[in-house]
Design a protein around this motif. Sequence first.
Motif, PDB file in Angstrom:
ATOM      1  N   ARG A   1       0.826  -1.212   0.000  1.00  0.00           N
ATOM      2  CA  ARG A   1       0.000   0.000   0.000  1.00  0.00           C
ATOM      3  C   ARG A   1       0.863   1.267   0.000  1.00  0.00           C
ATOM      4  NH1 ARG A   1      -5.411  -1.058   0.683  1.00  0.00           N
ATOM      5  NH2 ARG A   1      -5.876  -3.201   1.265  1.00  0.00           N
ATOM      6  N   ALA A   2       1.989   1.229   0.695  1.00  0.00           N
ATOM      7  CA  ALA A   2       2.909   2.373   0.681  1.00  0.00           C
ATOM      8  C   ALA A   2       3.448   2.600  -0.728  1.00  0.00           C
ATOM      9  CB  ALA A   2       4.046   2.155   1.670  1.00  0.00           C
ATOM     10  N   PHE A   3       3.823   1.521  -1.406  1.00  0.00           N
ATOM     11  CA  PHE A   3       4.316   1.619  -2.781  1.00  0.00           C
ATOM     12  C   PHE A   3       3.257   2.267  -3.674  1.00  0.00           C
ATOM     13  CE2 PHE A   3       4.371  -0.389  -7.006  1.00  0.00           C
ATOM     14  CZ  PHE A   3       5.576   0.090  -7.478  1.00  0.00           C
ATOM     15  N   LEU A   4       2.007   1.804  -3.563  1.00  0.00           N
ATOM     16  CA  LEU A   4       0.940   2.378  -4.375  1.00  0.00           C
ATOM     17  C   LEU A   4       0.744   3.864  -4.087  1.00  0.00           C
ATOM     18  CD1 LEU A   4      -1.754  -0.452  -4.257  1.00  0.00           C
ATOM     19  CD2 LEU A   4      -0.207   0.124  -6.143  1.00  0.00           C
ATOM     20  N   ARG A   5       0.767   4.235  -2.803  1.00  0.00           N
ATOM     21  CA  ARG A   5       0.587   5.654  -2.434  1.00  0.00           C
ATOM     22  C   ARG A   5       1.716   6.514  -2.996  1.00  0.00           C
ATOM     23  NH1 ARG A   5      -1.053   3.241   2.331  1.00  0.00           N
ATOM     24  NH2 ARG A   5       0.968   3.614   3.308  1.00  0.00           N
TER      25      ARG A   5
ATOM     26  N   VAL B   1       3.666  10.712  -6.581  1.00  0.00           N
ATOM     27  CA  VAL B   1       4.704  11.221  -7.491  1.00  0.00           C
ATOM     28  C   VAL B   1       4.116  11.471  -8.874  1.00  0.00           C
ATOM     29  CG1 VAL B   1       6.883  10.670  -8.655  1.00  0.00           C
ATOM     30  CG2 VAL B   1       6.629  10.218  -6.207  1.00  0.00           C
ATOM     31  N   ARG B   2       3.366  10.496  -9.392  1.00  0.00           N
ATOM     32  CA  ARG B   2       2.810  10.661 -10.741  1.00  0.00           C
ATOM     33  C   ARG B   2       1.780  11.784 -10.791  1.00  0.00           C
ATOM     34  NH1 ARG B   2       2.325   5.853 -14.449  1.00  0.00           N
ATOM     35  NH2 ARG B   2       2.722   7.530 -15.909  1.00  0.00           N
ATOM     36  N   THR B   3       0.976  11.928  -9.753  1.00  0.00           N
ATOM     37  CA  THR B   3      -0.013  13.009  -9.727  1.00  0.00           C
ATOM     38  C   THR B   3       0.688  14.363  -9.716  1.00  0.00           C
ATOM     39  OG1 THR B   3      -1.621  11.623  -8.583  1.00  0.00           O
ATOM     40  CG2 THR B   3      -1.950  13.998  -8.432  1.00  0.00           C
ATOM     41  N   GLY B   4       1.715  14.482  -8.898  1.00  0.00           N
ATOM     42  CA  GLY B   4       2.442  15.752  -8.820  1.00  0.00           C
ATOM     43  C   GLY B   4       3.133  16.118 -10.116  1.00  0.00           C
TER      44      GLY B   4
ATOM     45  N   GLU C   1       1.892  13.510 -19.394  1.00  0.00           N
ATOM     46  CA  GLU C   1       3.033  12.615 -19.197  1.00  0.00           C
ATOM     47  C   GLU C   1       3.356  11.822 -20.464  1.00  0.00           C
ATOM     48  OE1 GLU C   1       1.508  10.630 -15.583  1.00  0.00           O
ATOM     49  OE2 GLU C   1       3.483  11.107 -14.754  1.00  0.00           O
ATOM     50  N   PRO C   2       2.354  11.258 -21.148  1.00  0.00           N
ATOM     51  CA  PRO C   2       2.670  10.556 -22.401  1.00  0.00           C
ATOM     52  C   PRO C   2       3.278  11.479 -23.459  1.00  0.00           C
ATOM     53  CG  PRO C   2       0.533   9.855 -21.602  1.00  0.00           C
ATOM     54  CD  PRO C   2       0.963  11.025 -20.749  1.00  0.00           C
ATOM     55  N   ASP C   3       2.792  12.725 -23.565  1.00  0.00           N
ATOM     56  CA  ASP C   3       3.406  13.678 -24.496  1.00  0.00           C
ATOM     57  C   ASP C   3       4.903  13.793 -24.204  1.00  0.00           C
ATOM     58  OD1 ASP C   3       0.915  14.398 -25.617  1.00  0.00           O
ATOM     59  OD2 ASP C   3       0.754  16.226 -24.405  1.00  0.00           O
ATOM     60  N   TYR C   4       5.216  14.018 -22.930  1.00  0.00           N
ATOM     61  CA  TYR C   4       6.609  14.217 -22.537  1.00  0.00           C
ATOM     62  C   TYR C   4       7.434  12.960 -22.807  1.00  0.00           C
ATOM     63  CZ  TYR C   4      10.645  16.068 -20.145  1.00  0.00           C
ATOM     64  OH  TYR C   4      11.918  16.522 -19.874  1.00  0.00           O
TER      65      TYR C   4
ATOM     66  N   HIS D   1       9.070  16.341  -6.333  1.00  0.00           N
ATOM     67  CA  HIS D   1       8.171  15.261  -5.926  1.00  0.00           C
ATOM     68  C   HIS D   1       8.881  13.954  -5.598  1.00  0.00           C
ATOM     69  CE1 HIS D   1       4.592  17.578  -6.761  1.00  0.00           C
ATOM     70  NE2 HIS D   1       5.119  17.936  -7.914  1.00  0.00           N
ATOM     71  N   PHE D   2      10.190  13.836  -5.951  1.00  0.00           N
ATOM     72  CA  PHE D   2      10.852  12.547  -5.773  1.00  0.00           C
ATOM     73  C   PHE D   2      12.312  12.684  -5.303  1.00  0.00           C
ATOM     74  CE2 PHE D   2      13.023   8.776  -7.668  1.00  0.00           C
ATOM     75  CZ  PHE D   2      12.383   7.800  -6.938  1.00  0.00           C
ATOM     76  N   ILE D   3      13.191  13.134  -6.160  1.00  0.00           N
ATOM     77  CA  ILE D   3      14.639  13.094  -5.914  1.00  0.00           C
ATOM     78  C   ILE D   3      15.038  13.796  -4.621  1.00  0.00           C
ATOM     79  CG2 ILE D   3      16.921  13.783  -6.795  1.00  0.00           C
ATOM     80  CD1 ILE D   3      15.652  11.500  -8.413  1.00  0.00           C
ATOM     81  N   ASP D   4      14.606  15.032  -4.440  1.00  0.00           N
ATOM     82  CA  ASP D   4      15.052  15.812  -3.281  1.00  0.00           C
ATOM     83  C   ASP D   4      14.465  15.331  -1.959  1.00  0.00           C
ATOM     84  OD1 ASP D   4      16.597  17.295  -4.979  1.00  0.00           O
ATOM     85  OD2 ASP D   4      15.257  19.034  -5.033  1.00  0.00           O
TER      86      ASP D   4
END
Length: 165
Positions: A22-26, A31-34, A46-49, A130-133
Amino acid sequence: MSTRRPASSVRWLNPDEERAWRAFLRVMVAVRTGTARDLAAIGLSEPDYEVLSTLSERPDHTSTLGEQADKMGWSRSRLSRHATRMEARGLLRREPDPTDGRGCLLVLTAHGLDTLDNAAPAHVESVRHHFIDRLTPEDLIAVEQIARRLQETPDRRRSTTRRAG
């Protein structure tokens, strides 16, 4: 004939496994929403990019529709419909595939490359935010190791585990 397994033979998740799942899904959703929201603010999905960035890395900024669909994990028909929308916006063009009479090539246009060049700094900042930092260098190594393990086929993973153990 039913393909359902009897409940007694299912390896149910234990509490630790369920929390991890559940943590993985959240995390994936957050991240993807942000990053999707940040891309939408500059007029891209996202697909365009993904299409623009992967085409920019290819020789002559060109890929077959099939290769691109495989890379994105999409069906050819889904990517074809998306490419039609991108083509209407001038981001890419289609050309006949000389090696496959039924296929086509996706070619990044100058406008598509300019769009990517303008979007890339904002996208990288979004990925950082949203992720790296939010992770330590050790966390990033662990994420990469987990990703490699999840990309292995189950048979390969079993043989690797046996050799290591």
